[in-house]
Write an enzyme that holds these catalytic residues in place. Structure first.
Site, PDB file in Angstrom:
ATOM      1  N   CYS A  28     140.166  63.312 114.515  1.00  0.00           N
ATOM      2  CA  CYS A  28     139.144  62.873 113.364  1.00  0.00           C
ATOM      3  C   CYS A  28     140.009  62.383 112.216  1.00  0.00           C
ATOM      4  O   CYS A  28     140.828  61.433 112.477  1.00  0.00           O
ATOM      5  CB  CYS A  28     138.277  63.983 113.157  1.00  0.00           C
ATOM      6  SG  CYS A  28     136.761  63.472 112.305  1.00  0.00           S
ATOM      7  N   LYS A  59     144.030  70.862 115.733  1.00  0.00           N
ATOM      8  CA  LYS A  59     143.733  69.963 114.421  1.00  0.00           C
ATOM      9  C   LYS A  59     144.355  70.793 113.478  1.00  0.00           C
ATOM     10  O   LYS A  59     144.219  72.037 113.248  1.00  0.00           O
ATOM     11  CB  LYS A  59     142.109  69.882 114.257  1.00  0.00           C
ATOM     12  CG  LYS A  59     141.964  68.883 112.959  1.00  0.00           C
ATOM     13  CD  LYS A  59     140.396  68.554 112.975  1.00  0.00           C
ATOM     14  CE  LYS A  59     140.146  67.646 111.755  1.00  0.00           C
ATOM     15  NZ  LYS A  59     138.462  67.393 111.639  1.00  0.00           N
ATOM     16  N   GLU A  95     136.275  64.151 120.685  1.00  0.00           N
ATOM     17  CA  GLU A  95     136.662  65.386 119.932  1.00  0.00           C
ATOM     18  C   GLU A  95     135.383  66.347 120.215  1.00  0.00           C
ATOM     19  O   GLU A  95     134.045  66.015 120.307  1.00  0.00           O
ATOM     20  CB  GLU A  95     136.325  64.870 118.343  1.00  0.00           C
ATOM     21  CG  GLU A  95     136.595  66.418 117.541  1.00  0.00           C
ATOM     22  CD  GLU A  95     136.603  66.042 116.019  1.00  0.00           C
ATOM     23  OE1 GLU A  95     136.769  67.024 115.468  1.00  0.00           O
ATOM     24  OE2 GLU A  95     136.037  64.880 115.577  1.00  0.00           O
TER      25      GLU A  95
END
Length: 522
Positions: A394, A343, A278
């Site tokens: 995540c 995301k 990430e």
């Protein structure tokens, strides 16, 4: 010392004991008490007639198990929010008070039903167990854990049932199992109590045998690929400095390329693609930035090595012009492929301020908090050389519905990029790892997980976990990953809402029975 306490005072040790049992049964601890951890609290509740005492008992249990099982929040507050340790500890104590209010709420709801209907014992106990299970399943928490993950953390074959009922279903079954063990304890001097205990033990053993059968019946993979995972272990201060333009981006990129080169030299085999974590790439990526210095350097690096790369990086949302936390694919010529993922499930108070759209002035009081644009959710797969990859960033991996959507789209495997550097080295990295890899068991897909500081690894569709990286150390790992080119849907994928339906139906049945019992007694 306990001997000198009054009977009333000793009674308050029961919620404390439940808190200890729950807290020491969650990852990284083995689930040694998961099947009976609520029994002491339920014994306490059953002896109370005051809503205040029931609520306080539940609050004590929740407070204690949060302190034991989630004390990494202290480190997070110190590292991420830059609070001094004494203030971070106070923040942890406050978090422990409010993080798992589902426990005292369940107790209050149970006592409401008991007071209103005056149920018989069997109905009251069933309602207590069921309402606890439902409150846990629908509790609001940032870190969406449950009691099912611990079986995976302990590598007990029972976790294989997640392909049928999901880890949330395993959690519900674990909590409901506390009921027969409660009855076994209450009747421990009677033959019926011993029979109950033996029945639970035999059932648990059979479920583990069934888990082994579920694993053995999995179809053989019909394809494989080789991937390189790179964990550079970039410190938080360096990442922040890079984000603020303080001169670290070149050094961060150098570390990733150096580690990648060393791994390629020692691999001695062709790598199908490399995976960086990430926001690993320390500058903006995308078509409009491809002629900037670092994107040009990255493209040249990949082109010279004929190496494809999947990397986390910041992008820019075309609609709002806000920054995105994204996942990009670059082919072996260094060209950015057109589809990338941004995301969608953002971290509250890390990547957005809840309620800011209604009260923009909130940002004036909380200026350091990120302001990211949301992606479009799990609506498309990433494609590279024919691989159909389900992207996650995540803690999106904590939500089974998200991964289910990727599986429905035909993902052959899941790619998860994470940065766990804010949480310390003990509890959270292990909890987050197992919770992420659990999605692979539920939907029978391999999961590739690469993190900034660990734990990076690969899990197979069987749930088997391959080599794991160390924590807070630079590391690389080469994996050959078998997979199915056309994986079929699991039972859990097809019947995703079955367990919630059964739980709510059972609640409706209990309430209906309770009403009938009250009418009969009038």
């Amino acid at each position: 010392m306990i001997r000198f306490l009054s009977d009333k005072a000793r009674l308050w040790l029961l919620p404390l004991w439940s808190g200890i049992l729950i807290g020491t049964s969650y990852i990284p601890f083995p689930p040694w008490a998961s099947l009976f951890c609520f029994v002491p609290l339920w014994i306490f509740w059953r002896q109370q007639t005051s809503f205040k005492n029931v609520f306080l008992g539940g609050l004590i249990t929740a407070f204690i198990f949060t302190l034991i099982g989630f004390n990494w929040v202290t480190y997070l507050l110190h590292e991420f929010a830059h609070l001094e340790w004494p203030i971070a500890i106070l923040g942890m104590l406050l978090y422990a008070l409010i993080a798992h209010l589902f426990v005292p709420i369940a107790g209050v709801l149970w006592l409401c039903g008991q007071t209103k209907f005056n149920w018989p014992d069997w109905l009251s106990l069933s309602f207590m167990a069921l309402i606890t299970t439902l409150c846990e399943a629908y509790s609001f928490t940032v870190f969406d854990w449950n009691f099912g993950y611990s079986w995976y953390g302990a590598n007990m074959p029972i976790y294989q049932w997640a392909e049928i009922i999901g880890f949330s279903g395993l959690s519900a079954a674990t909590l409901l199992c506390n009921l027969p063990l409660y009855l076994a304890w209450k009747k421990r001097k009677l033959k019926s109590g011993k029979i109950l205990l033996v029945t639970v033990i035999i059932s648990f053993m059979l479920l583990n045998v069934g888990g082994l059968w579920l694993k053995e019946r999995l179809p053989e993979p019909d394809a494989s690929f080789k991937t390189l995972l790179v964990q550079a272990s970039i410190g938080n201060s360096e990442k922040i400095a890079a984000e603020l333009g303080k001169g670290y981006p070149r050094e961060i990129l150098r570390r990733y390329t150096t580690l990648t080169d060393k791994a390629l030299d020692s691999a001695g085999t062709r790598i199908d693609f490399t995976l960086w974590p990430e926001t690993a790439f320390p500058e903006l990526l995308g078509e409009e930035f491809r002629f900037n210095e670092l994107p040009v350097a990255l493209a040249r690096f990949l082109r010279e090595r004929q190496l494809a790369l999947i990397t986390g990086a910041y992008g820019v949302d075309e609609r709002s012009r806000l920054i995105t936390n994204s996942l990009f694919i670059l082919d072996k010529n260094g060209e950015i492929l057109p589809s990338h993922y941004s995301k969608t499930i953002l971290l509250a108070f890390g990547e957005y301020i809840p309620g800011e759209q209604f009260f923009p002035e909130l940002r004036k009081f909380l200026p350091p908090i990120g302001h990211f644009a949301r992606g479009f959710g799990p609506t498309q797969l990433l494609n590279l050389n024919g691989y159909k990859m389900g992207p996650q960033i995540c803690y999106e991996s904590l939500f089974p519905g998200f991964s289910r959507s990727l599986a429905d789209l035909g993902a052959q495997f899941i790619v998860n990029v994470t940065n766990d550097s804010w949480y310390g080295a003990w509890q959270e990295p292990y909890q987050h790892m197992y919770m992420t890899l659990a999605r692979g068991v539920e939907f029978r897909r391999p999961v590739l997980r690469v993190t900034n500081t660990g734990i990076s690894t690969v899990s197979l569709a069987s749930g088997d976990i391959l080599e794991r990286s160390p924590i807070h150390q630079p590391w690389t790992g080469v994996y050959e990953v078998p997979y199915l080119t056309n994986p079929s849907a699991t039972f859990y994928q097809r019947w995703f809402w079955l367990v919630p339906f059964l739980l709510w139906s059972a609640l409706a049945l209990l309430l209906g029975t309770g009403v009938l019992c009250k009418l009969k007694n009038q």
